[in-house]
Design an enzyme around this catalytic site. Structure first.
Site, short mmCIF file in Angstrom:
data_model
loop_
_atom_site.label_atom_id
_atom_site.label_comp_id
_atom_site.label_asym_id
_atom_site.label_seq_id
_atom_site.Cartn_x
_atom_site.Cartn_y
_atom_site.Cartn_z
N GLU A 159 0.80 -1.24 0.00
CA GLU A 159 0.00 0.00 0.00
C GLU A 159 0.83 1.29 0.00
OE1 GLU A 159 -2.74 -0.39 3.29
OE2 GLU A 159 -3.73 -2.11 2.40
N GLU A 266 -6.16 -10.83 -1.55
CA GLU A 266 -7.04 -10.59 -0.39
C GLU A 266 -8.49 -10.49 -0.86
OE1 GLU A 266 -5.58 -7.36 2.09
OE2 GLU A 266 -3.50 -7.88 1.70
C1 XIL Z 1 -6.31 -6.48 8.21
C2 XIL Z 1 -6.63 -7.67 9.10
O1 XIL Z 1 -7.52 -8.51 8.43
C3 XIL Z 1 -7.23 -7.20 10.41
O2 XIL Z 1 -7.38 -8.28 11.31
C4 XIL Z 1 -6.34 -6.14 11.05
O3 XIL Z 1 -6.98 -5.62 12.20
C5 XIL Z 1 -6.06 -5.01 10.07
O4 XIL Z 1 -5.50 -5.54 8.88
N1 XIL Z 1 -5.00 -4.79 3.59
C6 XIL Z 1 -3.99 -5.59 4.04
C7 XIL Z 1 -4.24 -6.49 5.19
O5 XIL Z 1 -2.92 -5.65 3.40
O6 XIL Z 1 -3.08 -6.67 5.95
C8 XIL Z 1 -5.34 -5.97 6.08
O7 XIL Z 1 -5.59 -6.94 7.08
C9 XIL Z 1 -6.57 -5.69 5.25
C10 XIL Z 1 -6.29 -4.63 4.22
#
Ligand code: XIL
Length: 361
Positions: A159, A266
Site C-alpha cells: 500500500e 485478499e
Molecule cells: C487487516 C486484518 O484482516 C485485520 O485483522 C487487522 O486488524 C487489520 O488488517 N490490507 C492488508 C491487510 O494488506 O493486511 C489488512 O488486514 C486488510 C487490508
C-alpha cells in the site's frame, strides 16, 4: 414405494442432484483447490485460531495455500526492537508445512501495524533515513531468513500508493523519512535474504483506473531499475458494486504486459460500497443480507472467477481474506459492528449458494 425412493436416492446421489438448490453438487468431497487444480492455488488468510478444530479441517478441505492475516506484520512479529514474537507465525507455518500447503508471507514493509519504536529514537525524535533503512534491513533479513524454507512468496511492500489520484506515493513515515528508496531497498534485501522467493508489491483498489495507472508507473519504474519484483499483488477487497469485467481484464493485461505475475491476494466481496475511513455505525444502517444483495454478490463472484480462469496463464495464486462470514475483518472495518457477508462460507462454516457460482462453469 420404499424401493422406488431408495433407488431415486441412489440416482440422486450418483448424479448429485439436489432439488433444494438450483446448482448441481456433483462431488462434495472436492474443495475449491480441487476445482481449480488446473488453474492456480486457492488460499485463505488465517490467524492462529483458525488452523485448529473444524476451521482447520475446512481450510485443508478447501484450500492449498495460507497467508497469516496478521502474524507476520511488523508490530505483531517485532514488537520491540530486535525482540521477535514468533509463536503465532510459527504455528501457522508449522500447520502449512505439516499439511503440505503453500504459505504467502504478509508483509515486510507497510505504514500500518507498525510498532511504536520503529520511526523514533530513544528520545522520541524521528530517526534518520540511514537508521530507518538499517532497521528495515535487519527486519527483512531476520523474518525472511526464518521462513526461507516455508514461505514461497512475500508481499514485500504494501500500500505505498496514495489514495489521492493527484499524488503518487503515500505520505507515510516511510516516505517522509526515506523518500522512494525504502521500496527499492525492501525488495533488494528480501531478494538477498531468499533469492528463491517470489516478491510482490501489494495494494488495494488496483483495478480502479486512477490507482491502476499509478501502480503501473511504480512497477514499471522498479523494473527499469532492475529491482527484483516478481509481481503485483492485487488485494481484491471488492464489493457487489465493483469492479466491472472490463476494468478487471484491463488491469490484468496491463500488469502482465510488464512481464509480471499477478496474484489476487485478499479477495472478499463486501455487500457494502467500499469506504476507507473508520466510522461509527449509523443508527438506521441496515446490514441485512438480502436476496437482492446475494444475487448481486453471486454475479460478481461468478464474473471475477471467470476472468481469473480466462487469464490463468498470468495468475499464480488467488487468496481469500478470511475463512468464513462467521468472522471477517469487514465486521469491524470500516464500521465496527456492521455485519458483512463477503466470503464463500457462511456463519456456520457451510458453503453458501455463491460457492457453486465459483466452482461450476
Ligand atoms: C487487516 C486484518 O484482516 C485485520 O485483522 C487487522 O486488524 C487489520 O488488517 N490490507 C492488508 C491487510 O494488506 O493486511 C489488512 O488486514 C486488510 C487490508
Amino acid at each position: 414405494m420404499k424401493k422406488i425412493f431408495i433407488s431415486f436416492s441412489i440416482v440422486a446421489f450418483l448424479f448429485g442432484c439436489n432439488s433444494a438448490n438450483n446448482h448441481p453438487k456433483p462431488n462434495t468431497n472436492k474443495g475449491l483447490k480441487d476445482y481449480y487444480k488446473n488453474y492456480f492455488p486457492i488460499g485463505v488468510a488465517v490467524n492462529e485460531h483458525n488452523i485448529t478444530g473444524v476451521q482447520g479441517k475446512l481450510i485443508l478441505k478447501e484450500f492449498n495455500s495460507v497467508t497469516p492475516e496478521n502474524a507476520m506484520k511488523w508490530a505483531p512479529i517485532e514488537p520491540f526492537q530486535n525482540v521477535y514474537f514468533w509463536k503465532n507465525a510459527d504455528s501457522i507455518v508449522a500447520f502449512a508445512k505439516r499439511n503440505h500447503i503453500r504459505i504467502r508471507g504478509h508483509n515486510l514493509c507497510w505504514h500500518q501495524q507498525t510498532p511504536p519504536w520503529l520511526f523514533v529514537n530513544k528520545n522520541g525524535k524521528t530517526v534518520s533515513k540511514d537508521t530507518l533503512l538499517q532497521r528495515l534491513k535487519s527486519h527483512v533479513f531476520t523474518v525472511v531468513n526464518r521462513y526461507k524454507d516455508a514461505v514461497y512468496a512475500w508481499d514485500v511492500v504494501n500500500e505505498a500508493i496514495d489514495d489521492d489520484s493527484t499524488k503518487f506515493l503515500r505520505n507515510s513515515k516511510w516516505y517522509q523519512i526515506c523518500g522512494e528508496d525504502f521500496i527499492d531497498s525492501a525488495f533488494v534485501w528480501a531478494h538477498e535474504a531468499d533469492p528463491k522467493a517470489q516478491l510482490f508489491y501489494n495494494d488495494y483498489n488496483v483495478i480502479r483506473p486512477q490507482k491502476r495507472e499509478r501502480v503501473y508507473k511504480l512497477l514499471k519504474g522498479l523494473l527499469a531499475k532492475k529491482i527484483p519484483v516478481t509481481g503485483i499483488g492485487i488485494q481484491a477487497h471488492w464489493s457487489v458494486y465493483e469492479p466491472t469485467q472490463d476494468e478487471l481484464e484491463t488491469a490484468i493485461k496491463e500488469f502482465a504486459s510488464l512481464g509480471l505475475k499477478v496474484q489476487f491476494t485478499e479477495v472478499d466481496i463486501s455487500i457494502f460500497p467500499w469506504e476507507k475511513n473508520q466510522r461509527a455505525k449509523k443508527p438506521n444502517e441496515n446490514d441485512t443480507y438480502t436476496d437482492a444483495l446475494k444475487a448481486k454478490q453471486a454475479a460478481e463472484y461468478k464474473m471475477v472467477f471467470s476472468v481469473f480462469r480466462k487469464y490463468k496463464k498470468y495468475i499464480n495464486s488467488v487468496t481469500f481474506w478470511n475463512l468464513s462470514d462467521k468472522d471477517t475483518w469487514l465486521d469491524h472495518y470500516p464500521v465496527e459492528g456492521r455485519k458483512n457477508y463477503p466470503l464463500l462460507f457462511d456463519t456456520a462454516l457451510q458453503r453458501k449458494p455463491v460457492y457453486w457460482d465459483v466452482v461450476k462453469w
